[in-house]
Design a protein around this motif. Structure first.
Motif, PDB file in Angstrom:
ATOM      1  N   VAL A  72       0.844  -1.242  -0.080  1.00  0.00           N
ATOM      2  CA  VAL A  72       0.016   0.055   0.147  1.00  0.00           C
ATOM      3  C   VAL A  72       0.894   1.237   0.081  1.00  0.00           C
ATOM      4  CG1 VAL A  72      -1.802   1.159   1.255  1.00  0.00           C
ATOM      5  CG2 VAL A  72      -1.991  -1.123   1.081  1.00  0.00           C
ATOM      6  N   GLY A  73       2.057   1.454   0.765  1.00  0.00           N
ATOM      7  CA  GLY A  73       2.866   2.381   0.774  1.00  0.00           C
ATOM      8  C   GLY A  73       3.575   3.027  -0.468  1.00  0.00           C
ATOM      9  N   LYS A  74       3.827   1.674  -1.384  1.00  0.00           N
ATOM     10  CA  LYS A  74       4.521   2.157  -2.635  1.00  0.00           C
ATOM     11  C   LYS A  74       3.506   2.684  -3.471  1.00  0.00           C
ATOM     12  CE  LYS A  74       7.896   0.894  -3.969  1.00  0.00           C
ATOM     13  NZ  LYS A  74       9.210   1.616  -3.898  1.00  0.00           N
ATOM     14  N   LYS A  75       2.137   2.321  -3.257  1.00  0.00           N
ATOM     15  CA  LYS A  75       1.116   2.994  -4.091  1.00  0.00           C
ATOM     16  C   LYS A  75       1.037   4.678  -3.739  1.00  0.00           C
ATOM     17  CE  LYS A  75       0.176  -0.175  -7.174  1.00  0.00           C
ATOM     18  NZ  LYS A  75       0.097  -0.066  -8.671  1.00  0.00           N
ATOM     19  N   LEU A  76       0.860   4.810  -2.309  1.00  0.00           N
ATOM     20  CA  LEU A  76       0.752   6.115  -1.668  1.00  0.00           C
ATOM     21  C   LEU A  76       2.032   7.035  -1.922  1.00  0.00           C
ATOM     22  CD1 LEU A  76      -1.071   5.243   1.523  1.00  0.00           C
ATOM     23  CD2 LEU A  76      -1.850   6.257  -0.548  1.00  0.00           C
ATOM     24  N   GLU A  77       3.038   6.548  -2.351  1.00  0.00           N
ATOM     25  CA  GLU A  77       4.164   7.510  -2.331  1.00  0.00           C
ATOM     26  C   GLU A  77       3.958   8.745  -3.265  1.00  0.00           C
ATOM     27  OE1 GLU A  77       7.767   4.211  -1.487  1.00  0.00           O
ATOM     28  OE2 GLU A  77       7.656   5.189  -3.563  1.00  0.00           O
ATOM     29  N   VAL A  78       3.519   8.450  -4.560  1.00  0.00           N
ATOM     30  CA  VAL A  78       3.539   9.656  -5.245  1.00  0.00           C
ATOM     31  C   VAL A  78       2.284  10.567  -4.897  1.00  0.00           C
ATOM     32  CG1 VAL A  78       2.746  10.441  -7.702  1.00  0.00           C
ATOM     33  CG2 VAL A  78       4.553   8.636  -7.429  1.00  0.00           C
ATOM     34  N   PRO A  79       0.900   9.722  -4.480  1.00  0.00           N
ATOM     35  CA  PRO A  79      -0.047  10.823  -4.021  1.00  0.00           C
ATOM     36  C   PRO A  79       0.534  11.612  -2.665  1.00  0.00           C
ATOM     37  CG  PRO A  79      -0.764   8.753  -4.608  1.00  0.00           C
ATOM     38  CD  PRO A  79       0.725   8.505  -4.660  1.00  0.00           C
ATOM     39  N   LEU A  80       1.255  11.272  -2.151  1.00  0.00           N
ATOM     40  CA  LEU A  80       1.475  11.768  -0.681  1.00  0.00           C
ATOM     41  C   LEU A  80       2.531  12.668  -0.679  1.00  0.00           C
ATOM     42  CD1 LEU A  80       0.361   9.168   2.400  1.00  0.00           C
ATOM     43  CD2 LEU A  80      -0.719  11.250   1.206  1.00  0.00           C
ATOM     44  N   LEU A  81       3.870  12.285  -1.548  1.00  0.00           N
ATOM     45  CA  LEU A  81       5.079  12.831  -1.487  1.00  0.00           C
ATOM     46  C   LEU A  81       5.460  13.690  -2.798  1.00  0.00           C
ATOM     47  CD1 LEU A  81       7.022  10.217   0.669  1.00  0.00           C
ATOM     48  CD2 LEU A  81       5.848  12.210   1.393  1.00  0.00           C
ATOM     49  N   GLY A  82       4.761  13.166  -3.881  1.00  0.00           N
ATOM     50  CA  GLY A  82       5.063  13.595  -5.411  1.00  0.00           C
ATOM     51  C   GLY A  82       5.989  12.917  -5.926  1.00  0.00           C
ATOM     52  N   GLU A  83       6.442  13.191  -6.979  1.00  0.00           N
ATOM     53  CA  GLU A  83       7.381  12.523  -7.775  1.00  0.00           C
ATOM     54  C   GLU A  83       8.541  12.752  -7.194  1.00  0.00           C
ATOM     55  OE1 GLU A  83       7.331  10.196 -10.172  1.00  0.00           O
ATOM     56  OE2 GLU A  83       5.140  10.575 -11.040  1.00  0.00           O
ATOM     57  N   LYS A  84       9.682  11.739  -7.037  1.00  0.00           N
ATOM     58  CA  LYS A  84      10.783  11.784  -6.502  1.00  0.00           C
ATOM     59  C   LYS A  84      11.933  12.451  -7.753  1.00  0.00           C
ATOM     60  CE  LYS A  84      14.578   9.564  -3.978  1.00  0.00           C
ATOM     61  NZ  LYS A  84      14.880   8.289  -3.273  1.00  0.00           N
ATOM     62  N   PRO A  85      12.542  13.546  -7.415  1.00  0.00           N
ATOM     63  CA  PRO A  85      13.416  14.041  -8.558  1.00  0.00           C
ATOM     64  C   PRO A  85      14.355  13.063  -9.047  1.00  0.00           C
ATOM     65  CG  PRO A  85      13.290  15.475  -6.578  1.00  0.00           C
ATOM     66  CD  PRO A  85      12.668  14.202  -6.151  1.00  0.00           C
ATOM     67  N   LYS A  86      14.750  13.172 -10.127  1.00  0.00           N
ATOM     68  CA  LYS A  86      15.721  12.277 -10.862  1.00  0.00           C
ATOM     69  C   LYS A  86      17.024  12.883 -10.887  1.00  0.00           C
ATOM     70  CE  LYS A  86      12.292  10.080 -13.945  1.00  0.00           C
ATOM     71  NZ  LYS A  86      12.054   9.753 -15.289  1.00  0.00           N
ATOM     72  N   LYS A  87      18.091  11.931 -10.486  1.00  0.00           N
ATOM     73  CA  LYS A  87      19.413  12.530 -10.514  1.00  0.00           C
ATOM     74  C   LYS A  87      19.880  12.745 -12.019  1.00  0.00           C
ATOM     75  CE  LYS A  87      20.670  10.572  -5.907  1.00  0.00           C
ATOM     76  NZ  LYS A  87      21.802   9.676  -5.543  1.00  0.00           N
ATOM     77  N   LYS A  88      20.578  13.739 -12.013  1.00  0.00           N
ATOM     78  CA  LYS A  88      21.151  14.028 -13.576  1.00  0.00           C
ATOM     79  C   LYS A  88      22.515  13.420 -13.538  1.00  0.00           C
ATOM     80  CE  LYS A  88      18.572  18.095 -14.597  1.00  0.00           C
ATOM     81  NZ  LYS A  88      18.413  19.564 -14.986  1.00  0.00           N
ATOM     82  N   GLY A  89      22.947  12.726 -14.670  1.00  0.00           N
ATOM     83  CA  GLY A  89      24.248  12.156 -14.817  1.00  0.00           C
ATOM     84  C   GLY A  89      24.482  11.107 -14.050  1.00  0.00           C
ATOM     85  N   GLY A  90      25.784  10.236 -13.938  1.00  0.00           N
ATOM     86  CA  GLY A  90      26.047   9.354 -13.296  1.00  0.00           C
ATOM     87  C   GLY A  90      25.622   7.875 -13.744  1.00  0.00           C
ATOM     88  N   PRO A  91      25.919   6.867 -13.273  1.00  0.00           N
ATOM     89  CA  PRO A  91      25.401   5.624 -13.674  1.00  0.00           C
ATOM     90  C   PRO A  91      23.821   5.350 -13.178  1.00  0.00           C
ATOM     91  CG  PRO A  91      26.813   5.192 -11.709  1.00  0.00           C
ATOM     92  CD  PRO A  91      26.821   6.677 -12.052  1.00  0.00           C
ATOM     93  N   ILE A  92      23.229   4.412 -14.163  1.00  0.00           N
ATOM     94  CA  ILE A  92      21.776   4.079 -13.754  1.00  0.00           C
ATOM     95  C   ILE A  92      21.934   3.046 -12.699  1.00  0.00           C
ATOM     96  CG2 ILE A  92      19.876   3.340 -14.975  1.00  0.00           C
ATOM     97  CD1 ILE A  92      20.873   4.434 -17.567  1.00  0.00           C
TER      98      ILE A  92
END
Length: 618
Positions: A72-92
């Motif tokens: 349940v928590g995984k599905k609530l992450e975006v509704p409650l915390l928003g999208e997590k900023p993506k890191k630019k550059g570096g290894p995937i």
């Protein structure tokens, strides 16, 4: 007067606003919540978070509540915390991201299985694992009341009681509103957008009408859309309100000509009087000719042949008669369960249904007013079918039928009887004074050449009813209702009202010649009650049958209960034993009214039969 009217309007507006706000209050209680419902093997979770789109989960009962909440928590992450900023550059980074939320059940241990945890969990504490350190607490509602598949009539009619149906929690509060009808589409051929799901939001500005399990639209709401709001509840806990709208605005029936009006009878005058109504309401599948699909009633507007119209007109008739007992024939099983039971229940009735044998989808219903009668016993018997000979062979008084059908030369009689699907519903009722009455309801076989079959069927029914009454003992009354498919002076009528038929009665002459293989089903119009004829046939002996009920026709003066271009005559009866005395009856409408639209069914009459209604004093 102006002040009074203005005050009334303000009160009305306040009432509308308060009712809608109350509905919003029920919704607000679920805006942030976890609803947990147990199925057979799973727990079904509906997670709402601040008014966002609900999230649904279905997890096994054996799974730990901690694992379920992790998902349940995984599905609530975006509704409650928003999208997590993506890191630019570096290894995937292809590894699974760490959880951003931790969900803790308050009132249970995370290692408990779902089956043990959810009944005791009062709320879910949600902790952000990010730097902001936010927390949320969402209450848990275990097995909340719910209502699904809420429906009301597609086209409600003024003057007819309306009752919503739904699945889920049985108990509910119901509120009724009227909304303006939508404007007609100027371009009806254009592809329409899907209509929005009915919601409480739609009721802003709607006219509040009533609170209660049923509502009878007044003429003032004709042209408006009807809305029923079902709020399921268990004791003091309410579920989410569910809104159902009529597909079409409320309509009014065609006005009955006032100068030809036959008034409905008044209420019975005392507790010793029972008002009995019998009515063949015309099975929906019988409005077309078998095989061809053409209308059985080409003179009738297709709109008035539609069951949604006819059943509501019938309900208006029944409520106007104020009956205590209602015997119906040609009742579809689905109509009994989904319409008659809920609608007559709010009018104070309980009832039983019995389908005909074989593949036939219609049968007979019997209803009684519960404030007048208590049900003592219900008996469901076959009056035909493949097993009829086996069923009657050990029954007292029916030996002559066995002997007759097994006699050489009568093979066709036996075969035809075994092909029929006739049944009878026999109910024992006890009134408020402790008196018992045995009521039989049946729809005898229809074929015009089948008078001998109807006599056999009546003999089985009457002997069974006497057996039931004899087992009760004391002074028992008997009433037989139904579409008996026979006219006065016919052999079944002689059997009913004169106590039996002789062995040399003409009805037995044609009996051995009738062959099931010769039947023609594509009838045009009503041929059921063609007069019996044995002219030109050699005499033949049949059984000498007598019955023990001593019945009389309660309405011998009624000349016809059908009125169609193909047939006008009497087929429907209420019969009574000597302890019951007819005191009044409802007159049949005049022929000039029955023929206003050629015949019946019509705008004024929902069936090709007319109701027979009589008061019986005990």
């Amino acid at each position: 007067m102006i002040l009074s009217g203005r005050t009334s309007l303000l009160r009305s507006l306040r009432s509308m606003a308060s009712e809608v706000s109350r509905l919003r209050g029920y919704e607000d209680g679920y805006k942030s919540s976890v609803a947990a419902v147990f199925g057979d093997e799973n727990v079904v979770l509906t997670v709402r978070h601040g008014g966002g789109k609900p999230l649904g989960f279905q997890r096994g009962k054996d799974e730990t509540v901690g694992e379920t909440l992790r998902r349940v928590g995984k599905k609530l992450e975006v509704p409650l915390l928003g999208e997590k900023p993506k890191k630019k550059g570096g290894p995937i980074d292809k590894s699974a991201p760490p959880p951003r939320l931790e969900l803790i059940p308050e009132g249970a241990d995370s290692e408990q299985p779902n089956s043990a945890a959810w009944p005791t969990t009062k709320s879910i504490l949600i902790k952000s694992l990010e730097d902001d350190g936010k927390t949320w607490t969402i209450p848990v509602i275990f097995n909340p009341p719910d209502a699904t598949e809420v429906t009301i009539e597609p086209t409600p009619y003024a003057g007819v009681v309306q009752v919503p149906t739904w699945s889920g929690t049985e108990d509910a509060e119901v509120m009724w509103f009227a909304l303006p009808a939508p404007e007609e589409d100027p371009n009806p051929k254009k592809k329409k957008k899907q209509a929005p799901q009915p919601s409480v939001e739609m009721l802003d500005g709607a006219k509040y009408l009533h609170s209660g399990p049923s509502y009878t639209p007044a003429d003032e709401v004709v042209g408006e859309v009807l809305a029923a709001v079902v709020i399921p509840r268990v004791k003091d806990t309410f579920g989410l309100p569910v809104v159902a709208l009529s597909q079409n605005p409320v309509k009014g029936f065609k006005p009955y000509p006032e100068d030809k009006h036959v008034k409905f009878p008044g209420l019975p005058v005392d507790a010793d009087t029972t008002r009995v109504l019998t009515y063949n309401i015309l099975y929906d599948g019988a409005t077309v000719i078998y095989k061809t699909g053409a209308s059985m009633y080409p003179y009738a507007n297709p709109e008035i042949l539609d069951q949604d119209y006819r059943k509501q007109l019938f309900m208006k008739e029944v409520s106007g008669f104020h009956p205590d007992v209602v015997a119906l024939q040609e009742v579809a099983g689905s109509l009994h369960d989904k319409y008659l039971i809920p609608n007559l229940k709010v009018l104070g009735f309980d009832g039983e249904f019995l389908s005909k044998t074989g593949d036939t989808r219609e049968g007979v219903s019997l209803f009684w007013r519960t404030e007048r009668f208590a049900k003592v016993a219900v008996h469901k018997i076959n009056l035909g079918g493949e097993t009829i000979m086996e069923e009657i062979k050990n029954r007292a008084g029916l030996e002559p039928l066995i002997e007759y059908c097994n006699k050489d030369g009568n093979e066709k009689v036996k075969k035809v009887w075994e092909k029929t699907t006739t049944v009878a519903l026999v109910v024992v009722l006890e009134d408020i004074k402790g008196r018992k009455i045995v009521i039989g309801n049946t729809h005898l076989w229809f074929h015009p050449k089948g008078g001998h079959i109807r006599v056999l069927q009546l003999h089985v029914l009457f002997n069974f009813m006497k057996e039931v009454g004899g087992a009760i003992g004391g002074d028992v009354g008997y009433v037989v209702c139904g579409d008996l498919n026979c006219q006065p002076t016919s052999s079944p009528h002689v059997y009913m009202t004169e106590g039996g038929v002789q062995a040399d009665h003409p009805v037995w002459s044609a009996a051995p010649l009738m062959d099931w293989a010769d039947f023609r089903w594509e009838f045009e119009g009503e041929v059921v009650a063609a007069k019996e004829s044995s002219a030109g046939l050699p005499p033949a002996l049949g059984p000498h049958l007598t019955h023990p009920l001593h019945l009389a026709d309660a309405t011998p003066h009624i000349t016809h209960s059908n009125y169609t271009p193909g047939f006008t005559g009497r087929l429907d009866y209420i019969l009574h034993s000597p302890g019951l005395t007819p005191t009044s009856y409802h007159p049949i409408p005049p022929d000039e009214v029955l023929g206003m639209e050629t015949g019946i069914p019509s705008s004024f009459f929902p069936s090709d039969h007319l109701p027979i209604c009589v008061d019986l004093k005990q």
